[in-house]
Motif scaffolding. Structure first.
Motif, PDB file in Angstrom:
ATOM      1  N   GLU A 108      -3.865 -40.290  46.275  1.00  0.00           N
ATOM      2  CA  GLU A 108      -4.023 -38.838  46.130  1.00  0.00           C
ATOM      3  C   GLU A 108      -2.714 -38.098  45.876  1.00  0.00           C
ATOM      4  OE1 GLU A 108      -6.651 -37.040  49.185  1.00  0.00           O
ATOM      5  OE2 GLU A 108      -6.672 -39.063  50.047  1.00  0.00           O
ATOM      6  N   ILE A 109      -1.582 -38.706  46.213  1.00  0.00           N
ATOM      7  CA  ILE A 109      -0.289 -38.004  46.153  1.00  0.00           C
ATOM      8  C   ILE A 109       0.148 -37.837  44.702  1.00  0.00           C
ATOM      9  CG2 ILE A 109       2.142 -38.056  46.804  1.00  0.00           C
ATOM     10  CD1 ILE A 109       1.293 -39.833  49.212  1.00  0.00           C
ATOM     11  N   ARG A 110       0.343 -36.598  44.292  1.00  0.00           N
ATOM     12  CA  ARG A 110       0.832 -36.299  42.934  1.00  0.00           C
ATOM     13  C   ARG A 110       2.289 -35.869  42.935  1.00  0.00           C
ATOM     14  NH1 ARG A 110       2.221 -36.969  38.512  1.00  0.00           N
ATOM     15  NH2 ARG A 110       1.603 -35.800  36.652  1.00  0.00           N
ATOM     16  N   VAL A 111       2.741 -35.286  44.040  1.00  0.00           N
ATOM     17  CA  VAL A 111       4.096 -34.729  44.110  1.00  0.00           C
ATOM     18  C   VAL A 111       4.737 -35.113  45.447  1.00  0.00           C
ATOM     19  CG1 VAL A 111       5.483 -32.609  44.128  1.00  0.00           C
ATOM     20  CG2 VAL A 111       3.434 -32.750  42.692  1.00  0.00           C
ATOM     21  N   LEU A 112       6.034 -35.423  45.404  1.00  0.00           N
ATOM     22  CA  LEU A 112       6.820 -35.605  46.618  1.00  0.00           C
ATOM     23  C   LEU A 112       7.945 -34.573  46.624  1.00  0.00           C
ATOM     24  CD1 LEU A 112       7.738 -37.122  49.196  1.00  0.00           C
ATOM     25  CD2 LEU A 112       9.180 -38.529  47.689  1.00  0.00           C
ATOM     26  N   PHE A 113       8.013 -33.774  47.682  1.00  0.00           N
ATOM     27  CA  PHE A 113       9.159 -32.883  47.902  1.00  0.00           C
ATOM     28  C   PHE A 113       9.952 -33.445  49.067  1.00  0.00           C
ATOM     29  CE2 PHE A 113      10.692 -28.770  50.029  1.00  0.00           C
ATOM     30  CZ  PHE A 113      11.907 -28.809  49.353  1.00  0.00           C
ATOM     31  N   ALA A 114      11.158 -33.936  48.772  1.00  0.00           N
ATOM     32  CA  ALA A 114      12.051 -34.492  49.793  1.00  0.00           C
ATOM     33  C   ALA A 114      13.161 -33.491  50.071  1.00  0.00           C
ATOM     34  CB  ALA A 114      12.643 -35.818  49.335  1.00  0.00           C
ATOM     35  N   HIS A 115      13.436 -33.245  51.341  1.00  0.00           N
ATOM     36  CA  HIS A 115      14.431 -32.249  51.715  1.00  0.00           C
ATOM     37  C   HIS A 115      15.869 -32.689  51.458  1.00  0.00           C
ATOM     38  CE1 HIS A 115      11.806 -29.636  54.603  1.00  0.00           C
ATOM     39  NE2 HIS A 115      11.178 -29.935  53.484  1.00  0.00           N
ATOM     40  N   ASN A 116      16.083 -33.966  51.134  1.00  0.00           N
ATOM     41  CA  ASN A 116      17.407 -34.373  50.649  1.00  0.00           C
ATOM     42  C   ASN A 116      17.290 -35.617  49.780  1.00  0.00           C
ATOM     43  OD1 ASN A 116      17.307 -36.580  52.446  1.00  0.00           O
ATOM     44  ND2 ASN A 116      19.457 -36.365  53.007  1.00  0.00           N
ATOM     45  N   ASP A 117      18.369 -35.944  49.081  1.00  0.00           N
ATOM     46  CA  ASP A 117      18.373 -37.056  48.136  1.00  0.00           C
ATOM     47  C   ASP A 117      18.159 -38.401  48.813  1.00  0.00           C
ATOM     48  OD1 ASP A 117      18.862 -35.290  46.062  1.00  0.00           O
ATOM     49  OD2 ASP A 117      21.024 -35.665  46.014  1.00  0.00           O
ATOM     50  N   ASP A 118      18.795 -38.604  49.966  1.00  0.00           N
ATOM     51  CA  ASP A 118      18.703 -39.910  50.609  1.00  0.00           C
ATOM     52  C   ASP A 118      17.249 -40.259  50.944  1.00  0.00           C
ATOM     53  OD1 ASP A 118      21.565 -39.347  50.751  1.00  0.00           O
ATOM     54  OD2 ASP A 118      21.656 -41.098  52.053  1.00  0.00           O
ATOM     55  N   MET A 119      16.498 -39.314  51.483  1.00  0.00           N
ATOM     56  CA  MET A 119      15.085 -39.578  51.770  1.00  0.00           C
ATOM     57  C   MET A 119      14.313 -39.860  50.484  1.00  0.00           C
ATOM     58  SD  MET A 119      14.138 -36.952  54.888  1.00  0.00           S
ATOM     59  CE  MET A 119      14.505 -35.460  53.940  1.00  0.00           C
ATOM     60  N   ALA A 120      14.628 -39.129  49.420  1.00  0.00           N
ATOM     61  CA  ALA A 120      13.952 -39.357  48.145  1.00  0.00           C
ATOM     62  C   ALA A 120      14.277 -40.741  47.590  1.00  0.00           C
ATOM     63  CB  ALA A 120      14.351 -38.278  47.139  1.00  0.00           C
ATOM     64  N   LEU A 121      15.518 -41.189  47.754  1.00  0.00           N
ATOM     65  CA  LEU A 121      15.904 -42.521  47.291  1.00  0.00           C
ATOM     66  C   LEU A 121      15.123 -43.604  48.034  1.00  0.00           C
ATOM     67  CD1 LEU A 121      19.740 -41.883  47.048  1.00  0.00           C
ATOM     68  CD2 LEU A 121      18.242 -42.436  45.120  1.00  0.00           C
ATOM     69  N   GLY A 122      14.967 -43.426  49.335  1.00  0.00           N
ATOM     70  CA  GLY A 122      14.162 -44.373  50.097  1.00  0.00           C
ATOM     71  C   GLY A 122      12.706 -44.343  49.665  1.00  0.00           C
ATOM     72  N   ALA A 123      12.204 -43.152  49.375  1.00  0.00           N
ATOM     73  CA  ALA A 123      10.807 -43.018  48.944  1.00  0.00           C
ATOM     74  C   ALA A 123      10.564 -43.714  47.605  1.00  0.00           C
ATOM     75  CB  ALA A 123      10.441 -41.539  48.843  1.00  0.00           C
ATOM     76  N   VAL A 124      11.536 -43.656  46.707  1.00  0.00           N
ATOM     77  CA  VAL A 124      11.401 -44.323  45.412  1.00  0.00           C
ATOM     78  C   VAL A 124      11.173 -45.822  45.603  1.00  0.00           C
ATOM     79  CG1 VAL A 124      12.716 -45.056  43.377  1.00  0.00           C
ATOM     80  CG2 VAL A 124      12.599 -42.645  43.975  1.00  0.00           C
ATOM     81  N   GLU A 125      11.902 -46.421  46.546  1.00  0.00           N
ATOM     82  CA  GLU A 125      11.716 -47.844  46.830  1.00  0.00           C
ATOM     83  C   GLU A 125      10.276 -48.114  47.260  1.00  0.00           C
ATOM     84  OE1 GLU A 125      14.547 -49.014  49.758  1.00  0.00           O
ATOM     85  OE2 GLU A 125      16.283 -48.293  48.627  1.00  0.00           O
ATOM     86  N   ALA A 126       9.771 -47.279  48.167  1.00  0.00           N
ATOM     87  CA  ALA A 126       8.403 -47.465  48.667  1.00  0.00           C
ATOM     88  C   ALA A 126       7.372 -47.269  47.560  1.00  0.00           C
ATOM     89  CB  ALA A 126       8.141 -46.493  49.815  1.00  0.00           C
ATOM     90  N   ILE A 127       7.589 -46.296  46.699  1.00  0.00           N
ATOM     91  CA  ILE A 127       6.638 -46.019  45.607  1.00  0.00           C
ATOM     92  C   ILE A 127       6.567 -47.200  44.642  1.00  0.00           C
ATOM     93  CG2 ILE A 127       6.247 -44.549  43.586  1.00  0.00           C
ATOM     94  CD1 ILE A 127       7.479 -42.232  45.292  1.00  0.00           C
ATOM     95  N   LYS A 128       7.714 -47.770  44.314  1.00  0.00           N
ATOM     96  CA  LYS A 128       7.740 -48.922  43.413  1.00  0.00           C
ATOM     97  C   LYS A 128       7.025 -50.120  44.044  1.00  0.00           C
ATOM     98  CE  LYS A 128      12.009 -47.879  40.861  1.00  0.00           C
ATOM     99  NZ  LYS A 128      13.401 -48.319  40.634  1.00  0.00           N
ATOM    100  N   GLU A 129       7.295 -50.356  45.317  1.00  0.00           N
ATOM    101  CA  GLU A 129       6.649 -51.471  46.008  1.00  0.00           C
ATOM    102  C   GLU A 129       5.131 -51.289  46.060  1.00  0.00           C
ATOM    103  OE1 GLU A 129       8.533 -51.721  49.801  1.00  0.00           O
ATOM    104  OE2 GLU A 129      10.470 -52.374  48.985  1.00  0.00           O
ATOM    105  N   TYR A 130       4.701 -50.064  46.099  1.00  0.00           N
ATOM    106  CA  TYR A 130       3.258 -49.767  46.140  1.00  0.00           C
ATOM    107  C   TYR A 130       2.604 -49.973  44.773  1.00  0.00           C
ATOM    108  CZ  TYR A 130      -0.993 -47.193  47.480  1.00  0.00           C
ATOM    109  OH  TYR A 130      -2.287 -46.823  47.759  1.00  0.00           O
ATOM    110  N   GLY A 131       3.441 -50.026  43.741  1.00  0.00           N
ATOM    111  CA  GLY A 131       2.908 -50.250  42.397  1.00  0.00           C
ATOM    112  C   GLY A 131       2.771 -49.013  41.551  1.00  0.00           C
ATOM    113  N   LEU A 132       3.361 -47.892  42.004  1.00  0.00           N
ATOM    114  CA  LEU A 132       3.330 -46.656  41.223  1.00  0.00           C
ATOM    115  C   LEU A 132       4.696 -46.403  40.588  1.00  0.00           C
ATOM    116  CD1 LEU A 132       1.300 -44.346  43.640  1.00  0.00           C
ATOM    117  CD2 LEU A 132       0.468 -45.529  41.592  1.00  0.00           C
ATOM    118  N   ARG A 133       4.727 -45.492  39.623  1.00  0.00           N
ATOM    119  CA  ARG A 133       5.957 -45.175  38.900  1.00  0.00           C
ATOM    120  C   ARG A 133       6.530 -43.841  39.388  1.00  0.00           C
ATOM    121  NH1 ARG A 133       3.621 -44.898  33.052  1.00  0.00           N
ATOM    122  NH2 ARG A 133       2.079 -43.761  34.309  1.00  0.00           N
ATOM    123  N   PRO A 134       7.683 -43.885  40.072  1.00  0.00           N
ATOM    124  CA  PRO A 134       8.310 -42.624  40.500  1.00  0.00           C
ATOM    125  C   PRO A 134       8.751 -41.822  39.282  1.00  0.00           C
ATOM    126  CG  PRO A 134       9.796 -44.480  40.852  1.00  0.00           C
ATOM    127  CD  PRO A 134       8.477 -45.066  40.454  1.00  0.00           C
ATOM    128  N   GLY A 135       8.508 -40.512  39.351  1.00  0.00           N
ATOM    129  CA  GLY A 135       8.851 -39.649  38.233  1.00  0.00           C
ATOM    130  C   GLY A 135       7.729 -39.487  37.234  1.00  0.00           C
TER     131      GLY A 135
END
Length: 335
Positions: free
Chosen positions: A233-260
């Protein structure tokens, strides 16, 4: 003596002579160089600085900016890393008072609980300056000025991008949010600014929102949890800083989705690693929060020592970055 609160520009200079360990909780002493000729003796200004931690690239760049600017300004710097502990900050402040420093700078880990310690400092005759993060205090006489970013406006910038970017996409648009440290001013104000914009469109919905403490690992772990719960269901991620967003990108890729692409990613800070992701198309938008404010702090310290008045609030000039502008900025990025 002057008290200075600090928390959100690094002057280009060589590293000063200093006892500087890594970003641990050890004390760092930066001593001004001796003048080349003998003149009338003048005691250098001494600044005690309580940094809240070393949780992110942003924070480490902020610390280095302070150290370098102090050395260039000829200010003796006593630096303490509180490792995300308000109690350690209280201990550092009391030690600075005992050492009779001229200025105390604090990057406050959270907004509340500061008035008692600030009253102690005021009784010792030390004025206060807040920098980067703000403290929630009722007595405005406890500080001279605030220097830092407008976190509320950063949140609004993130919301405005999302509103415009998704203009032609039908709803509902479901959003996940990675928040910073609970009770900290950037967490509170960025969330508020973002919400004040996205509420203009009724089909924007924040379905998941958790604290990830401004760290890469925190962002990865919380995003993994989000994806397990409602990944489709998630279409958008708002991360309050870059470091959290960088960690989230790793999780998104592992889940099989394309960040961005599958998940639109909006972040705050503007670190080099974030701009690299932006240029590569894995981030969509980055709001700048400039950590390199050491020179501004040292200028404020010197002006107060000279008896000059300062405005109650000094906001840093900052910009935003898109996928189209990230590559142009990368060669200039120092953090």
């Amino acid at each position: 003596m002057i008290f200075l609160l600090l928390a959100c520009n690094k002057k280009e200079a060589g590293l000063p002579p200093e006892r500087t360990p890594d970003a641990s909780g050890q004390t760092v002493v930066v001593t001004a160089e001796e003048p080349s000729s003998v003149t009338v003796s003048r005691r250098p200004i001494t600044l005690g600085f309580s940094q809240l931690g070393s949780e992110s690239d942003w924070r480490n760049a902020n610390s280095e900016s302070v150290k370098e600017a102090a050395a260039e300004a000829g200010i003796e710097l006593l630096f303490e890393n509180a490792e995300q502990s308000q109690e350690k900050q209280f201990e550092a402040i009391r030690s600075f008072v005992e050492k009779k420093v001229d200025v105390i700078a604090i990057a406050p880990v959270i907004e509340t609980g500061w008035e008692p310690i600030l009253r102690e400092v005021k009784q010792a005759g030390i004025p206060v300056i807040m920098v980067d993060r703000e403290m929630k205090i009722s007595d405005q006489s406890l500080y001279v000025t605030f220097i830092g970013s407008d976190f509320y406006e950063e949140g609004r910038k993130a919301g405005k991008f999302l509103r415009d970017y998704m203009r032609d996409e039908p709803g509902p648009i479901r959003i996940a949010e990675l928040k910073g440290t609970e009770g900290s001013s950037p967490t509170i104000e960025r969330a508020k600014g973002f919400r004040d914009i996205i509420r203009e469109r009724e089909d924007f919905e924040i379905i998941l929102s958790e604290h990830a403490n401004f760290t890469v690992e925190g962002g990865r772990q919380v995003m993994e949890q989000f994806l397990r719960e409602r990944g489709g269901e998630i279409r958008v991620l708002f991360a309050h800083n870059d470091d959290m967003a960088l960690g989230a990108v790793e999780a998104i890729k592992e889940y099989g989705l394309r960040p961005g692409k599958d998940i639109i990613i909006i972040s705050v800070d503007g670190s080099r690693r974030a701009l690299e992701k932006l240029a590569a198309g894995e981030f969509n938008f980055v709001v700048e929060c400039n950590p390199l404010i050491g020179p501004q702090i040292m200028q404020a310290v010197q002006e107060i020592m000279e008896g000059r008045s300062l405005p109650k609030r000094i906001v840093s000039s900052e910009t935003v970055f898109t996928q189209a502008t990230a590559a142009q900025e990368l060669p200039n990025r120092r953090y």
